[in-house]
Design a protein around this motif. Sequence first.
Motif, PDB file in Angstrom:
ATOM      1  N   SER A 169      -4.464   2.380  -5.649  1.00 19.75           N
ATOM      2  CA  SER A 169      -4.089   2.197  -4.123  1.00 19.75           C
ATOM      3  C   SER A 169      -3.160   0.962  -2.884  1.00 19.75           C
ATOM      4  N   GLU A 170      -3.213   0.300  -4.497  1.00 18.95           N
ATOM      5  CA  GLU A 170      -1.983  -1.186  -4.373  1.00 18.95           C
ATOM      6  C   GLU A 170      -0.749  -1.204  -5.273  1.00 18.95           C
ATOM      7  N   TYR A 171       0.285  -1.425  -5.236  1.00 14.07           N
ATOM      8  CA  TYR A 171       0.724  -1.275  -5.540  1.00 14.07           C
ATOM      9  C   TYR A 171       2.278  -2.653  -5.874  1.00 14.07           C
TER      10      TYR A 171
ATOM     11  N   ASP B  70       2.798   3.902  -1.743  1.00 17.35           N
ATOM     12  CA  ASP B  70       2.858   4.409  -3.168  1.00 17.35           C
ATOM     13  C   ASP B  70       4.524   4.942  -3.406  1.00 17.35           C
TER      14      ASP B  70
ATOM     15  N   HIS C  54       4.252   2.005  -9.500  1.00 19.83           N
ATOM     16  CA  HIS C  54       3.623   2.767  -9.125  1.00 19.83           C
ATOM     17  C   HIS C  54       2.015   3.129 -10.626  1.00 19.83           C
ATOM     18  N   GLU C  55       1.170   3.182 -10.434  1.00 13.32           N
ATOM     19  CA  GLU C  55       0.096   3.432 -11.208  1.00 13.32           C
ATOM     20  C   GLU C  55      -0.390   4.464 -10.903  1.00 13.32           C
TER      21      GLU C  55
ATOM     22  N   SER D  88       3.144   6.133 -14.621  1.00 12.40           N
ATOM     23  CA  SER D  88       3.551   4.941 -14.715  1.00 12.40           C
ATOM     24  C   SER D  88       4.905   4.530 -14.283  1.00 12.40           C
TER      25      SER D  88
ATOM     26  N   THR E  12       0.669  -1.144  -0.176  1.00 13.74           N
ATOM     27  CA  THR E  12      -0.237   0.312   0.070  1.00 13.74           C
ATOM     28  C   THR E  12       0.643   1.059  -0.227  1.00 13.74           C
TER      29      THR E  12
END
Length: 126
Positions: free
Chosen positions: A61-63, A7, A56-57, A38, A5
Amino acid sequence: MGTSTLDPAAIGGWLEQFVIGVQVPGAFWRAERYGDGSYTLWTYSTDTRSWATADHEPGASEYAVVQSGPRRLWDETEAAYRWWEERGRPGVECFGLTVGGDGGGQQVWLGGPDRAVGVGGMPGAR
């Protein structure tokens, strides 16, 4: 492969890199950027041949995280960042450095020389 979570964009500032660098010795970072905003954050350690990536997108909210080698570099990075957050995200002016009389034995501290940070100063640190 796993997820986080945290980032990767949250750790890109100078202060964040300082705090993480003190607690994750021998690690280096590089970002591979893509046209859609990204990017992949690469963390690597040449001494142990360990590496980690965090993707990173924008808006996520999750990576996605991938780690390899004997060190779990993303886990170490995340622990260092969370440690800093738990202490109220202190600024660089709150940190200090003590150097031994012979030029060796450097130790970074937070708030005073008796509060070591990093190697030997953080629970679970290497």
